[in-house]
Design a protein around this motif. Structure first.
Motif, short mmCIF file in Angstrom:
data_model
loop_
_atom_site.label_atom_id
_atom_site.label_comp_id
_atom_site.label_asym_id
_atom_site.label_seq_id
_atom_site.Cartn_x
_atom_site.Cartn_y
_atom_site.Cartn_z
N CYS A 131 -29.20 62.95 -14.28
CA CYS A 131 -29.43 63.79 -13.10
C CYS A 131 -29.65 65.23 -13.57
O CYS A 131 -28.81 65.77 -14.30
CB CYS A 131 -28.24 63.69 -12.16
SG CYS A 131 -28.29 64.91 -10.84
N PRO A 132 -30.75 65.87 -13.20
CA PRO A 132 -31.00 67.23 -13.68
C PRO A 132 -29.96 68.23 -13.18
O PRO A 132 -29.80 69.29 -13.76
CB PRO A 132 -32.39 67.56 -13.14
CG PRO A 132 -32.64 66.59 -12.04
CD PRO A 132 -31.82 65.37 -12.33
N SER A 133 -29.24 67.89 -12.12
CA SER A 133 -28.24 68.82 -11.61
C SER A 133 -26.89 68.61 -12.29
O SER A 133 -26.42 69.45 -13.04
CB SER A 133 -28.14 68.68 -10.10
OG SER A 133 -27.15 69.53 -9.60
N CYS A 134 -26.25 67.44 -12.07
CA CYS A 134 -24.90 67.26 -12.59
C CYS A 134 -24.89 66.67 -14.00
O CYS A 134 -23.92 66.83 -14.72
CB CYS A 134 -24.07 66.38 -11.66
SG CYS A 134 -24.60 64.66 -11.61
N VAL A 179 -16.97 73.39 -4.76
CA VAL A 179 -16.20 73.24 -6.00
C VAL A 179 -17.04 72.49 -7.02
O VAL A 179 -17.63 71.45 -6.71
CB VAL A 179 -14.89 72.44 -5.77
CG1 VAL A 179 -13.96 72.61 -6.96
CG2 VAL A 179 -14.21 72.88 -4.49
N ILE A 180 -17.11 73.02 -8.24
CA ILE A 180 -17.81 72.33 -9.33
C ILE A 180 -16.82 72.11 -10.46
O ILE A 180 -16.14 73.04 -10.90
CB ILE A 180 -19.02 73.14 -9.84
CG1 ILE A 180 -20.12 73.19 -8.76
CG2 ILE A 180 -19.57 72.52 -11.12
CD1 ILE A 180 -21.38 73.88 -9.22
N ILE A 199 -25.18 75.29 -20.22
CA ILE A 199 -24.48 76.44 -19.62
C ILE A 199 -25.43 77.24 -18.74
O ILE A 199 -25.07 77.66 -17.63
CB ILE A 199 -23.85 77.31 -20.73
CG1 ILE A 199 -22.74 76.52 -21.42
CG2 ILE A 199 -23.30 78.60 -20.13
CD1 ILE A 199 -22.08 77.23 -22.58
N ALA A 200 -26.69 77.44 -19.22
CA ALA A 200 -27.66 78.18 -18.41
C ALA A 200 -27.89 77.45 -17.08
O ALA A 200 -27.98 78.09 -16.02
CB ALA A 200 -28.98 78.32 -19.18
N ALA A 201 -27.95 76.11 -17.13
CA ALA A 201 -28.16 75.34 -15.90
C ALA A 201 -26.98 75.52 -14.95
O ALA A 201 -27.14 75.56 -13.72
CB ALA A 201 -28.34 73.85 -16.24
N LEU A 202 -25.76 75.65 -15.52
CA LEU A 202 -24.57 75.86 -14.68
C LEU A 202 -24.64 77.22 -13.97
O LEU A 202 -24.43 77.31 -12.75
CB LEU A 202 -23.31 75.77 -15.55
CG LEU A 202 -21.99 76.08 -14.85
CD1 LEU A 202 -21.72 75.09 -13.73
CD2 LEU A 202 -20.82 76.08 -15.84
N LEU A 203 -24.97 78.27 -14.74
CA LEU A 203 -25.07 79.61 -14.13
C LEU A 203 -26.16 79.63 -13.06
O LEU A 203 -26.01 80.26 -12.01
CB LEU A 203 -25.35 80.65 -15.22
CG LEU A 203 -24.23 80.77 -16.29
CD1 LEU A 203 -24.62 81.72 -17.41
CD2 LEU A 203 -22.92 81.21 -15.64
N GLN A 204 -27.25 78.90 -13.32
CA GLN A 204 -28.32 78.79 -12.34
C GLN A 204 -27.82 78.15 -11.05
O GLN A 204 -28.13 78.62 -9.94
CB GLN A 204 -29.44 77.94 -12.96
CG GLN A 204 -30.72 77.88 -12.15
CD GLN A 204 -31.36 79.26 -12.04
OE1 GLN A 204 -31.37 80.02 -13.00
NE2 GLN A 204 -31.88 79.59 -10.86
#
Lengths: 209, 209
Positions: free
Chosen positions: B60-63, B85-86, B128-133
């Motif tokens: 999954c590109p998100s999680c 919440v993540i 990490i970049a995807a998380l900040l995004q």
């Protein structure tokens, strides 16, 4: 709320991997995840290899070894092998260790099993009729009974010796020698092995007089 | 005389099975022979399952969890889950044990690894970049850092806490509690676990006065 689990395709793959011999649920999951996460897409290669093997390999109808549909049986199709000796083994896989010895250049016949009344395996479940058929057709001089040295192997060898001897009295029937394994001291050998080594003792040629 | 070996298709299959994690040469041979000799032709089923899994599953590109191309991501597509919440984990596989607890109903973010200078894995190798995004895009109130309690897991959590706290001062950042595992006596706990259990001690509400 829906129970969270892997997607169906992944669970399906794990189920199939779990059926392989020696693979438990944890190993199956580990292998499936590795297959999906590896960047070299090994699952496509493995799927191709599986399809190629199941489509391209059959058991040789004569000796019972694995034969390629494309290349034929490496044993039966080899004209350099001696047609007059047939070595009878329990499993097709027994052929490789025998070949590694380099001591045998004849043909093979895999029974695909051995007599085992406890497992309901009788003579009709083995490839014995096919063996007798081969003997009727070819110029066979000797049969080597290379079944195991355990109870079932011995029983199978005895049964075969009787069945072959009755119909083909001219064929020499031999059995693999039993005795001490290479590199083993007498203290490491069990009683039955020692008994067989004693009763099968061979004369040693002395120094020339 | 030609060296006797299995046909090429069979050797090819054994080579591919040997690459699987935890499968040695002997297991690979045993599995390949079992696949070819089984009457239910399990190799065709396994090949089909492999193809279906590698074609039908993506991360999954998100999680970062395994998502079916047909059914989508069971986590991100579930409207009942709490978007505020993540929970950040090292591996997608960490999601299943967390889900089994039933204590978390938010969303996940798999880093697909953890900081490990010895293995040359730095922040740019993780998601990490995807998380900040994601944090920039959504109404996130809390981040739970659920990386491991070993050195690399702690370092990853510290790095993330700093990176998130700098850009998103309003987001609560929490870390999984550390202390005695369930069912463990004090004699079974190592020094560091006991130290963390002591320093993380919590007040106990007494009986009502």
């Amino acid at each position: 709320m829906t129970k969270v689990d892997y997607p169906e395709e992944l669970r399906h793959l794990i189920t199939h991997l779990k059926r392989l011999p020696g693979i438990g649920p944890r190993s199956a999951e580990r292998i499936a995840l590795w297959l999906l996460r590896s960047p070299q897409s090994p699952s496509a290669d493995l799927a191709k290899a599986l399809t190629a093997a199941s489509a391209g390999i059959q058991l040789c109808p004569s000796c019972g070894f694995f034969a390629s549909l494309a290349a034929g049986c490496i044993l039966c199709d080899n004209p350099a092998r001696d047609l007059s000796v047939i070595c009878v083994i329990e499993q097709a896989t027994d052929i490789l260790p025998l070949e590694r010895t380099g001591a045998f250049k004849g043909h093979y016949h895999s029974l695909h099993g051995r007599l085992s009344p406890l497992d309901n395996i009788g003579p009709e479940d083995l490839r014995i009729a096919a063996l007798l058929q081969r003997l009727r057709g070819g110029p066979v001089r000797e049969i080597i009974l290379a079944t195991g040295s355990d109870v079932e192997g011995e029983a199978t060898a005895n049964y075969l010796a009787h069945a072959i001897g009755k119909d083909f009295p001219d064929i020499t029937i031999s059995r693999l020698a039993q005795g001490l394994p290479a590199g083993g001291g007498l203290d490491a050998a069990d009683d039955l092995t020692l008994y067989r080594a004693l009763s099968g003792r061979r004369p040693v040629s002395g120094p020339p007089p």
